[in-house]
Design an enzyme around this catalytic site. Structure first.
Site, mmCIF file in Angstrom:
data_model
loop_
_atom_site.group_PDB
_atom_site.id
_atom_site.type_symbol
_atom_site.label_atom_id
_atom_site.label_comp_id
_atom_site.label_asym_id
_atom_site.label_seq_id
_atom_site.Cartn_x
_atom_site.Cartn_y
_atom_site.Cartn_z
ATOM 1 N N GLY A 250 0.786 -1.220 0.000
ATOM 2 C CA GLY A 250 0.000 0.000 0.000
ATOM 3 C C GLY A 250 0.820 1.273 0.000
ATOM 4 O O GLY A 250 0.498 2.228 -0.719
ATOM 5 N N GLN B 185 -7.702 -0.149 3.457
ATOM 6 C CA GLN B 185 -8.579 -0.650 4.521
ATOM 7 C C GLN B 185 -9.967 -1.033 4.002
ATOM 8 O O GLN B 185 -10.730 -1.674 4.729
ATOM 9 C CB GLN B 185 -8.730 0.401 5.630
ATOM 10 C CG GLN B 185 -7.484 0.641 6.463
ATOM 11 C CD GLN B 185 -7.153 -0.509 7.404
ATOM 12 O OE1 GLN B 185 -7.884 -1.487 7.517
ATOM 13 N NE2 GLN B 185 -6.015 -0.399 8.092
ATOM 14 N N SER C 37 -3.497 -3.326 -0.538
ATOM 15 C CA SER C 37 -2.372 -4.043 0.069
ATOM 16 C C SER C 37 -2.791 -5.455 0.459
ATOM 17 O O SER C 37 -3.879 -5.671 0.997
ATOM 18 C CB SER C 37 -1.880 -3.297 1.316
ATOM 19 O OG SER C 37 -0.743 -3.930 1.850
ATOM 20 N N HIS D 174 -1.528 -7.629 2.756
ATOM 21 C CA HIS D 174 -1.500 -8.108 4.137
ATOM 22 C C HIS D 174 -2.683 -7.631 4.969
ATOM 23 O O HIS D 174 -2.855 -8.058 6.111
ATOM 24 C CB HIS D 174 -0.181 -7.724 4.819
ATOM 25 C CG HIS D 174 -0.058 -6.286 5.187
ATOM 26 N ND1 HIS D 174 -0.313 -5.820 6.461
ATOM 27 C CD2 HIS D 174 0.288 -5.208 4.465
ATOM 28 C CE1 HIS D 174 -0.116 -4.520 6.498
ATOM 29 N NE2 HIS D 174 0.248 -4.123 5.296
ATOM 30 N N THR E 174 11.927 -8.119 -11.299
ATOM 31 C CA THR E 174 11.550 -9.523 -11.328
ATOM 32 C C THR E 174 10.331 -9.696 -10.434
ATOM 33 O O THR E 174 10.409 -9.518 -9.217
ATOM 34 C CB THR E 174 12.695 -10.418 -10.830
ATOM 35 O OG1 THR E 174 13.840 -10.216 -11.670
ATOM 36 C CG2 THR E 174 12.292 -11.875 -10.852
ATOM 37 N N CYS F 90 2.023 2.655 11.736
ATOM 38 C CA CYS F 90 2.986 3.546 11.089
ATOM 39 C C CYS F 90 3.125 4.868 11.843
ATOM 40 O O CYS F 90 3.951 5.700 11.486
ATOM 41 C CB CYS F 90 2.565 3.816 9.651
ATOM 42 S SG CYS F 90 2.440 2.309 8.667
#
Length: 374
Positions: A69, A175, A195, A197, A229, A317
């Site tokens: 994210g 979210q 994102s 996770h 990659t 964060c």
């Protein structure tokens, strides 16, 4: 430990884990290589883009896999700068740090940044947004669902405003993806971030939706979006978690609403508790932001941790920086209230028994530390 920090990250589901291990065994080739192993990997990558694109109403060509994210948000800012000529940008005060921390860089590049605050219910003040809009406003960035209090921002209204005023719109859907229906959101925005996770997929993988191809490709875009990659196993696992989350969405909405009701009903001393929330239609049920009178949020978190419950004091964060969270700033609360704030977030594997146990822990804490004055 009983986990109540799903808004920070989620455990990988068995579906995602199985998809990862199978892809790692079978599709280990470099998708940029032109031999058969590379071609197979490239085909898998394209199939994943096809599948994921349908969940937001996009085309496969508009989907770019990233490391998550934060990278998607940063790339979206660079993309929107390419797509616009105006030198004025509007951000909501409650944005994720990956957006808010770009302010100084933007200012150094000659942009003027305006901040829109929340109303008392944690929803963007649209009147303030309208007043701040100028002829040279280039783009607006909005976090769809606030990660600390779970309030849902009015993307429909903001999108209409942007289109009427020829302003680009970025939406951080980290979210919201997998928690509310986003199948039509590509029609409303110019860029969008997701994102893995947050939806029971692997860490280190996400996507960036771009409505249009960048005007030119600086090294940043070329490296991240084309020259690297690709981690095919993570892409496959992420796609599997997307599919699973969308499939379970309606069921989990009901489950989360029931858990929220059970939790609030199980709290005995509501006169000492403040909830940071919106009306039901503007509130994600699985995130509960709250504060207990005369009790520091970090103390509550540590006491819960001592009793085997994992909660948080806000965005992961933010807490490492030991500062007022962006959401508390957006709500324009005082320092004391900001210090009292903590967040509970639950998810797919949370049970009613877990909820009742946490409520009892908080009840005991209020009884011993607030009512008894110990």
């Amino acid at each position: 430990m009983i986990y109540f920090d799903y808004a920070a990250t989620t455990p990988m589901s068995n579906t995602a884990l199985t998809a990862y291990t199978e892809a790692a065994r079978k599709y280990f080739g470099n998708a940029n290589s032109i031999h058969d192993c590379g071609t197979e990997a490239q085909q898998v990558l394209h199939l994943c883009k096809q599948k994921v694109s349908t969940y937001i109403g996009a085309t496969p060509e508009q989907i770019h896999f990233t490391s998550g994210g934060s990278e998607s948000n940063l790339l979206a800012i660079e993309y929107l700068k390419q797509q616009t000529v105006g030198k004025h940008i509007i951000l909501s005060a409650g944005e994720h740090n990956s957006i808010r921390q770009t302010e100084d860089k933007l200012i150094n590049e000659g942009y003027e940044v305006s901040i829109v605050y929340f109303n008392e219910q944690g929803v963007m003040d649209l009147e303030m947004l309208y007043e701040l809009t100028r002829d040279d406003t280039a783009f607006i960035s909005v976090q769809h669902i606030n990660g600390e209090i779970g309030t849902i921002q009015p993307i429909d209204e903001i999108s209409i405003w942007c289109q009427e005023n020829h302003i680009k719109l970025h939406v951080d859907a980290v979210q919201s993806f997998g928690k509310i229906d986003l199948t039509q959101i590509a029609n409303q925005v110019d860029s969008l971030s997701v994102s893995g996770h947050k939806i029971y997929g692997p860490k280190g993988i996400g996507l960036l939706y771009l409505k249009e191809t960048p005007i030119y490709e600086p090294s940043l875009f070329q490296f991240v979006l084309k020259g690297n990659t690709v981690d095919i196993p993570s892409v496959v696992a992420f796609t599997a978690s997307c599919e699973e989350s969308v499939h379970l969405l309606k069921q989990e909405v009901v489950q989360m609403e029931q858990l929220r009701q059970t939790f609030k009903q199980s709290l005995n001393y509501k006169e000492y508790i403040r909830f940071f929330e919106a009306e039901e239609e503007n509130q994600l049920a699985s995130i509960i932001g709250m504060a207990i009178e005369r009790m520091d949020g970090q103390y509550v978190m540590l006491e819960c941790n001592r009793h085997n419950f994992a909660i948080s004091t806000g965005s992961a964060c933010d807490v490492r920086y030991q500062k007022m969270t962006n959401t508390m700033e957006a709500l324009q609360v005082g320092e004391e209230t900001a210090r009292q704030f903590f967040r509970i977030s639950f998810g797919r594997y949370t049970t009613e028994s877990n909820i009742r146990s946490l409520a009892k822990c908080l009840n005991d804490l209020i009884q011993s530390q607030v009512i008894s004055g110990v």
